[in-house]
Design a protein around this motif. Structure first.
Motif, PDB file in Angstrom:
ATOM      1  N   CYS A  18       0.720  -1.055  -0.021  1.00 21.99           N
ATOM      2  CA  CYS A  18      -0.086  -0.243  -0.058  1.00 21.99           C
ATOM      3  C   CYS A  18       0.819   1.118   0.013  1.00 21.99           C
ATOM      4  O   CYS A  18       0.673   2.032  -0.728  1.00 21.99           O
ATOM      5  CB  CYS A  18      -0.897   0.006   1.109  1.00 21.99           C
ATOM      6  N   ALA A  19       1.840   1.234   0.736  1.00 19.25           N
ATOM      7  CA  ALA A  19       3.044   2.385   0.941  1.00 19.25           C
ATOM      8  C   ALA A  19       3.620   2.417  -0.610  1.00 19.25           C
ATOM      9  O   ALA A  19       3.728   3.572  -0.955  1.00 19.25           O
ATOM     10  CB  ALA A  19       3.934   1.994   2.019  1.00 19.25           C
ATOM     11  N   MET A  22       0.968   4.173  -2.935  1.00 20.27           N
ATOM     12  CA  MET A  22       0.633   5.346  -2.675  1.00 20.27           C
ATOM     13  C   MET A  22       2.160   6.332  -3.171  1.00 20.27           C
ATOM     14  O   MET A  22       1.706   7.611  -3.852  1.00 20.27           O
ATOM     15  CB  MET A  22       0.618   5.612  -1.291  1.00 20.27           C
ATOM     16  N   TYR A  23       3.521   5.803  -2.927  1.00 20.37           N
ATOM     17  CA  TYR A  23       4.569   6.562  -3.245  1.00 20.37           C
ATOM     18  C   TYR A  23       4.499   6.684  -5.043  1.00 20.37           C
ATOM     19  O   TYR A  23       4.895   7.670  -5.473  1.00 20.37           O
ATOM     20  CB  TYR A  23       5.673   5.609  -3.037  1.00 20.37           C
ATOM     21  N   ILE A  25       1.916   6.665  -7.075  1.00 19.63           N
ATOM     22  CA  ILE A  25       0.969   7.549  -7.396  1.00 19.63           C
ATOM     23  C   ILE A  25       1.246   8.945  -7.333  1.00 19.63           C
ATOM     24  O   ILE A  25       1.250   9.739  -8.238  1.00 19.63           O
ATOM     25  CB  ILE A  25      -0.202   7.263  -6.786  1.00 19.63           C
ATOM     26  N   PHE A  26       1.935   9.194  -5.915  1.00 20.35           N
ATOM     27  CA  PHE A  26       2.428  10.489  -5.772  1.00 20.35           C
ATOM     28  C   PHE A  26       3.454  10.870  -6.742  1.00 20.35           C
ATOM     29  O   PHE A  26       3.545  12.124  -7.293  1.00 20.35           O
ATOM     30  CB  PHE A  26       2.955  10.620  -4.248  1.00 20.35           C
TER      31      PHE A  26
END
Length: 254
Positions: A18-19, A22-23, A25-26
């Motif tokens: 998940c992390a 998210m990274y 995507i950012f």
């Protein structure tokens, strides 16, 4: 509530994945308008939880209506970012190379000839300050963009590249799309990048080169008509080449 001692290995993997997502995507939306939209969505989500916790029924009902269509709206809003993410996942790792299946000798020689022609063309156009935008197709097909220009399907050669980008020819304006064997099309229209971090002096050629590398795994090379500078674009980032030897080195790596 799950204690620290009940934490399973699968839970750790879940958190790490998940992390990472998210990274990624950012990283994809950093420097774009999409980042502001994400912050707005986060703010809306926080407000929605507060409204639900306070049991404000009317406002909660209105916000629930927005949430119910939120996934579809996100796909529409972030269609370019979603496409870039899927392309990156598909082409991130060269599986055959990692398994030990290297390119054939014939293919290596073909690529060497291709790189040599590209580098010599860009070096010559740089010296005469002839503007050029060359897109090198890799794994992801570029048929949609080829259709916007004039299909050529000619054998690759330095002379043909320089002739097409000569200022008085009808095909000099727009992008040339090539692979390691042929010049596929010229005068093609590419998507323009809306990245806010790119230098202000970059013109339409540079923004188009950045745009095509954001929505595909293609490489793009721009020769500036104003300065003669050569810039290489890959995966939404760019590197200014100091000389033709550096361009050749980058192309061999990529």
């Amino acid at each position: 509530m799950m204690s620290l001692f009940e934490l399973r290995f699968v839970d750790v993997v879940d958190i790490v994945l998940c992390a990472y997502i998210m990274y990624v995507i950012f990283k994809l939306i950093k420097g774009t308008v999409a980042l502001s939209i994400v912050f707005s969505i986060v703010g809306f989500t926080v407000l929605w939880f507060i409204v639900r916790a306070l049991k404000m029924s009317m406002l909660s009902g209105i916000m629930n209506s927005f949430v119910s269509i939120g996934l579809l709206a996100l796909i529409v809003i972030f269609q370019q970012e979603v496409r870039r993410f899927l392309v990156m996942v598909a082409t991130r790792y060269d599986i055959l190379r990692r398994l030990g299946f290297d390119r054939s000798l014939a293919e290596q020689k073909s690529n060497e000839t291709f790189i040599s022609s590209i580098v010599k063309s860009c070096d010559s156009m740089s010296r005469t300050k002839t503007g050029a935008l060359i897109v090198i197709s890799r794994t992801v097909g570029l048929k949609d963009f080829i259709a916007t220009g004039d299909e050529i399907n000619a054998e690759f050669s330095q002379q043909l590249i320089e002739t097409i980008f000569f200022k008085n020819t009808p095909l000099h304006d727009g992008a040339m799309i090539v692979n390691t064997h042929k010049i596929l099309a010229a005068a093609c229209i590419l998507p323009v990048s809306h990245n806010m971090d790119i230098p202000k002096h970059f013109g339409l050629r540079h923004r188009s080169a950045l745009g095509i590398t954001e929505v595909s795994d293609a490489l793009a090379i721009v020769v500036s008509e104003e300065t003669g500078n050569i810039t290489l674009f890959d995966k939404g980032v760019f590197v200014k080449m100091s000389n033709s030897a550096e361009l050749s080195e980058y192309l061999e790596k990529l």
